[in-house]
Design an enzyme around this catalytic site. Sequence first.
Site, short mmCIF file in Angstrom:
data_model
loop_
_atom_site.label_atom_id
_atom_site.label_comp_id
_atom_site.label_asym_id
_atom_site.label_seq_id
_atom_site.Cartn_x
_atom_site.Cartn_y
_atom_site.Cartn_z
N CYS A 87 -2.88 -55.88 79.42
CA CYS A 87 -2.86 -54.70 79.38
C CYS A 87 -3.91 -53.88 78.41
CB CYS A 87 -1.31 -54.23 78.69
SG CYS A 87 -0.82 -52.64 78.95
N LYS A 104 -1.81 -62.45 73.53
CA LYS A 104 -2.46 -61.18 73.51
C LYS A 104 -3.35 -60.89 72.16
CE LYS A 104 -1.45 -56.34 74.60
NZ LYS A 104 -0.32 -55.45 75.05
N GLU A 111 2.86 -57.55 82.68
CA GLU A 111 3.40 -57.75 81.37
C GLU A 111 4.96 -57.38 81.27
OE1 GLU A 111 1.75 -56.26 76.84
OE2 GLU A 111 1.59 -54.96 78.77
#
Length: 271
Positions: free
Chosen positions: A157, A114, A43
């Site tokens: 993440c 995301k 990321e």
Amino acid sequence: MKSYLAAAIQMTSVPNLEKNLAQAEELIDLSVRQGAELIGLPENFPFLGEEVDKIAQAETIALESQQFLKKMAQRHQITILGGGFPVPVEQCTKVYNTALLINSNGQVVSYYHKVHLFDVDVPDGNTYQESSTVMAGKEIPKVCSFPDLGNIGISVCYDVRFPEFYRQMSYQGLDVIFVPAAFTAFTGKDHWRVLLQARAIENTCYVIAPAQTGTHYARRQTHGHAMIVDPWGVILADAGEKPGVAIAEINFSRLEQVRRQMPSLQHRVFG
């Protein structure tokens, strides 16, 4: 299906696009020399700096990151994940935190905005408010089927803390899941490893987790330890705390063995 080598790249990205892409290229080259056919970047691989600077440069970062990923894929004939970079949202001042999966022909085969945004006051005194500049995605990414690589899913993440997200992908037939991250140093020391192992075990799949490490700017520090975890939860490779690469074999005989020994996905009662 034959086994192959995968690589989880670990970087210390900074607020400089050119430096970051140069670092990424060097680590991709290293991975390829060691035989990796599937490679993941962490990321924020092209830019890790203040939010205001990220937004100001978002169009340039997005364009150059996509061009870079396609060039690397075609040059080395690899499948590569760009694990998260800002992509401007139309008619909005925010961006999507977007991961791209690109095949060896340089074609985008999957993208993911995301979903779970990191709005947390970390006990070390740092405050993160990802939603102040990032628009949350709304869809679980499609699992992509590759004849030589298996069924691959994408997450980013903070997603790793939401097991239901991965279970939805497991319904699509998941063999390998990417978890590219810029995990905070404070939370990473206690949670990073165990969360990756949990996602691998409960979905009986391989986890490839590229990572950021070290100090990036001001007080922003990340945990490192890019990893590859097998379906039994065994850590096959760990990049430690410096920029580098974690490389391990994705072995489908092992995958089938674990699923025979622990057929938990077949025993689901709910969902």
